[in-house]
Motif scaffolding. Structure first.
Motif, PDB file in Angstrom:
ATOM      1  N   SER A  21       0.830  -1.204   0.000  1.00  0.00           N
ATOM      2  CA  SER A  21       0.000   0.000   0.000  1.00  0.00           C
ATOM      3  C   SER A  21       0.860   1.247   0.000  1.00  0.00           C
ATOM      4  CB  SER A  21      -0.927  -0.015   1.220  1.00  0.00           C
ATOM      5  OG  SER A  21      -1.680   1.174   1.280  1.00  0.00           O
ATOM      6  N   ASP A  22       1.951   1.207   0.790  1.00  0.00           N
ATOM      7  CA  ASP A  22       2.835   2.371   0.830  1.00  0.00           C
ATOM      8  C   ASP A  22       3.498   2.588  -0.524  1.00  0.00           C
ATOM      9  OD1 ASP A  22       2.158   2.695   3.449  1.00  0.00           O
ATOM     10  OD2 ASP A  22       3.925   1.649   4.241  1.00  0.00           O
ATOM     11  N   ARG A  23       3.896   1.479  -1.187  1.00  0.00           N
ATOM     12  CA  ARG A  23       4.542   1.625  -2.499  1.00  0.00           C
ATOM     13  C   ARG A  23       3.565   2.210  -3.517  1.00  0.00           C
ATOM     14  NH1 ARG A  23       7.161  -3.348  -1.126  1.00  0.00           N
ATOM     15  NH2 ARG A  23       5.517  -4.536  -2.186  1.00  0.00           N
ATOM     16  N   ARG A  24       2.292   1.752  -3.436  1.00  0.00           N
ATOM     17  CA  ARG A  24       1.305   2.302  -4.370  1.00  0.00           C
ATOM     18  C   ARG A  24       1.106   3.793  -4.120  1.00  0.00           C
ATOM     19  NH1 ARG A  24      -1.324  -2.696  -3.459  1.00  0.00           N
ATOM     20  NH2 ARG A  24      -2.637  -1.732  -1.855  1.00  0.00           N
ATOM     21  N   THR A  25       1.056   4.163  -2.877  1.00  0.00           N
ATOM     22  CA  THR A  25       0.870   5.594  -2.552  1.00  0.00           C
ATOM     23  C   THR A  25       2.065   6.416  -3.013  1.00  0.00           C
ATOM     24  OG1 THR A  25      -0.421   4.951  -0.616  1.00  0.00           O
ATOM     25  CG2 THR A  25       0.405   7.219  -0.687  1.00  0.00           C
ATOM     26  N   GLY A  26       3.284   5.855  -2.781  1.00  0.00           N
ATOM     27  CA  GLY A  26       4.480   6.579  -3.223  1.00  0.00           C
ATOM     28  C   GLY A  26       4.545   6.682  -4.733  1.00  0.00           C
ATOM     29  N   GLY A  27       4.145   5.587  -5.448  1.00  0.00           N
ATOM     30  CA  GLY A  27       4.163   5.628  -6.914  1.00  0.00           C
ATOM     31  C   GLY A  27       3.202   6.662  -7.455  1.00  0.00           C
ATOM     32  N   LEU A  28       1.997   6.719  -6.861  1.00  0.00           N
ATOM     33  CA  LEU A  28       1.027   7.726  -7.306  1.00  0.00           C
ATOM     34  C   LEU A  28       1.537   9.131  -7.039  1.00  0.00           C
ATOM     35  CD1 LEU A  28      -2.315   6.048  -6.123  1.00  0.00           C
ATOM     36  CD2 LEU A  28      -1.450   6.259  -8.465  1.00  0.00           C
ATOM     37  N   GLY A  29       2.246   9.295  -5.921  1.00  0.00           N
ATOM     38  CA  GLY A  29       2.803  10.618  -5.624  1.00  0.00           C
ATOM     39  C   GLY A  29       3.841  11.036  -6.636  1.00  0.00           C
ATOM     40  N   ARG A  30       4.699  10.066  -7.024  1.00  0.00           N
ATOM     41  CA  ARG A  30       5.719  10.400  -8.019  1.00  0.00           C
ATOM     42  C   ARG A  30       5.089  10.722  -9.365  1.00  0.00           C
ATOM     43  NH1 ARG A  30       8.585   6.343  -5.260  1.00  0.00           N
ATOM     44  NH2 ARG A  30       7.853   4.738  -6.723  1.00  0.00           N
ATOM     45  N   LEU A  31       4.057   9.957  -9.746  1.00  0.00           N
ATOM     46  CA  LEU A  31       3.363  10.251 -11.000  1.00  0.00           C
ATOM     47  C   LEU A  31       2.713  11.631 -10.966  1.00  0.00           C
ATOM     48  CD1 LEU A  31       1.693   6.804 -11.803  1.00  0.00           C
ATOM     49  CD2 LEU A  31       3.633   7.871 -12.973  1.00  0.00           C
ATOM     50  N   GLY A  32       2.145  11.984  -9.811  1.00  0.00           N
ATOM     51  CA  GLY A  32       1.537  13.303  -9.694  1.00  0.00           C
ATOM     52  C   GLY A  32       2.556  14.415  -9.825  1.00  0.00           C
ATOM     53  N   ARG A  33       3.716  14.221  -9.166  1.00  0.00           N
ATOM     54  CA  ARG A  33       4.765  15.241  -9.283  1.00  0.00           C
ATOM     55  C   ARG A  33       5.279  15.345 -10.706  1.00  0.00           C
ATOM     56  NH1 ARG A  33       6.236  12.945  -4.297  1.00  0.00           N
ATOM     57  NH2 ARG A  33       7.835  11.656  -5.307  1.00  0.00           N
ATOM     58  N   ARG A  37       5.110  18.606 -13.099  1.00  0.00           N
ATOM     59  CA  ARG A  37       6.309  19.137 -13.733  1.00  0.00           C
ATOM     60  C   ARG A  37       6.109  19.251 -15.251  1.00  0.00           C
ATOM     61  NH1 ARG A  37       9.559  15.396 -12.350  1.00  0.00           N
ATOM     62  NH2 ARG A  37      10.004  16.234 -10.282  1.00  0.00           N
ATOM     63  N   HIS A  38       5.448  18.263 -15.840  1.00  0.00           N
ATOM     64  CA  HIS A  38       5.177  18.300 -17.273  1.00  0.00           C
ATOM     65  C   HIS A  38       4.256  19.474 -17.612  1.00  0.00           C
ATOM     66  CE1 HIS A  38       4.745  16.749 -21.326  1.00  0.00           C
ATOM     67  NE2 HIS A  38       3.423  16.733 -21.196  1.00  0.00           N
ATOM     68  N   GLN A  39       3.264  19.718 -16.778  1.00  0.00           N
ATOM     69  CA  GLN A  39       2.367  20.850 -17.014  1.00  0.00           C
ATOM     70  C   GLN A  39       3.098  22.184 -16.909  1.00  0.00           C
ATOM     71  OE1 GLN A  39      -0.846  20.367 -14.241  1.00  0.00           O
ATOM     72  NE2 GLN A  39      -1.733  18.588 -15.331  1.00  0.00           N
ATOM     73  N   SER A  40       4.020  22.283 -15.940  1.00  0.00           N
ATOM     74  CA  SER A  40       4.787  23.533 -15.816  1.00  0.00           C
ATOM     75  C   SER A  40       5.667  23.762 -17.041  1.00  0.00           C
ATOM     76  CB  SER A  40       5.641  23.486 -14.548  1.00  0.00           C
ATOM     77  OG  SER A  40       6.621  22.455 -14.633  1.00  0.00           O
ATOM     78  N   HIS A  41       6.228  22.669 -17.602  1.00  0.00           N
ATOM     79  CA  HIS A  41       7.010  22.822 -18.825  1.00  0.00           C
ATOM     80  C   HIS A  41       6.146  23.332 -19.963  1.00  0.00           C
ATOM     81  CE1 HIS A  41      10.142  19.631 -17.320  1.00  0.00           C
ATOM     82  NE2 HIS A  41      10.198  20.782 -16.659  1.00  0.00           N
ATOM     83  N   LEU A  42       4.934  22.803 -20.075  1.00  0.00           N
ATOM     84  CA  LEU A  42       4.031  23.260 -21.135  1.00  0.00           C
ATOM     85  C   LEU A  42       3.659  24.732 -20.952  1.00  0.00           C
ATOM     86  CD1 LEU A  42       1.624  20.195 -21.541  1.00  0.00           C
ATOM     87  CD2 LEU A  42       3.498  20.898 -23.038  1.00  0.00           C
TER      88      LEU A  42
END
Length: 326
Positions: A21-33, A37-42
């Protein structure tokens, strides 16, 4: 008793029971970041993209559309531009001036590129040597490139004037010519004079780019070549030229793209005359659009120039990619 049961349940589940569960939460957090970051580049790219669309994309698309319309001064008042299809292209291609303009464009481009490149390469190789005032002289070479083209052409028009020009007076004082040549009024000399002026204007660009390429060649290679007897011309042939070839490709392609659409120099010197001796596709497009006010035919010629420039732009991108790979 409750504490004993909790410890027993923890022993059964193991110490890593909550890890997935912690890994899933951390993975979702990294995807969100990463998404933020991709949106800021755009967002940073949007101003540049808007500028390109407004000042490059829209004029090109508008010019392409105008080439298929009967677009005249009346269109600015009525807003109506009847569809012409390929009529504008047939009109400009079948014109008596088109063949002459096409030949002059080819001669002007080839002559200018050859003169600018050969002279620029010779000057760049010369300035690779160290001598007093090297930097000052290289800076002065940039002056023709910094002066506005219409100003340069006006000065050269005075220099090349048949009656009061400095060049004819200088040649006459040296008794090199008997009659004063009409550099800008003779049908046999006008194109040569225009090419000469354009060569003078383009030399600084070639020197700057080629000199930068020469600076990237290590001195150790020349020293190793000298041990094998390769000096002077042999060193240039076997060391300088192979390593400079990617830069040469970029310079030539950029030079063609720039030269094929030159207008300021021709308008400032001859205006396309005498008797269409210096008429090019760019100057003919200008005359059709802003002197005869047939914007449709002028746009058609402009689209032909865009197509030619696009071909060389593709060549430039391929040459640039090849240079990066090397």
């Amino acid at each position: 008793m409750a504490d004993v049961l909790r410890r027993a349940a923890g022993a059964v589940d193991g110490p890593g029971a909550g890890a997935p569960s912690d890994r899933r939460t951390g993975g979702l957090g990294r995807l969100g970041r990463r998404g933020r970051r991709h949106q800021s580049h755009l967002l940073f790219l949007l101003p540049a993209l808007a500028y390109m669309v407004a000042f490059f994309g829209y004029p090109v698309v508008k010019n392409v559309v105008m080439g298929f319309q009967h677009y005249t001064t009346a269109t600015f008042y009525s807003g109506r531009a009847p569809w012409a299809g390929l009529a504008n292209y047939r009109a400009v291609v079948s014109s008596s001036v088109f063949d002459k303009a096409l030949l002059n464009t080819a001669l002007f481009t080839v002559g200018s590129i050859a003169g600018q490149f050969l002279t620029g390469l010779a000057v760049a190789v010369f300035f690779r040597r160290r001598f007093p005032l090297n930097g000052v002289l290289r800076s002065l070479l940039l002056l023709p490139w910094l002066v506005p083209l219409i100003v340069s052409s006006t000065v050269w028009r005075w220099i090349l004037d048949q009656d009061n020009g400095v060049l004819n007076r200088f040649l006459g004082d040296l008794h090199l010519v008997q009659d004063r040549p009409g550099w800008l009024t003779s049908t046999s000399l006008a194109l040569i004079a225009v090419i000469g002026v354009n060569i003078w204007i383009g030399i600084p660009f070639n020197v700057a780019i080629l000199y930068g390429g020469l600076q990237d060649i290590p001195e150790e290679l020349y020293e190793a070549a000298a041990l094998d007897g390769a000096t002077g011309w042999r060193a240039f042939r076997y060391v300088t030229w192979p390593l400079l070839r990617p830069v040469v490709a970029v310079v030539l392609v950029l030079g063609v793209v720039y030269t094929v659409k030159v207008l300021d120099v021709i308008l400032g010197l001859t205006g396309g005359g005498p008797a269409n001796a210096t008429q090019t596709i760019a100057s003919q497009s200008y005359q059709l659009s802003f002197q005869q006010f047939d914007f449709g035919q002028g746009a058609a010629l402009g689209n032909i120039l865009i197509a030619v420039s696009l071909v060389f732009a593709v060549l430039y991108l391929r040459a640039n990619r090849r240079a990066v790979e090397l």
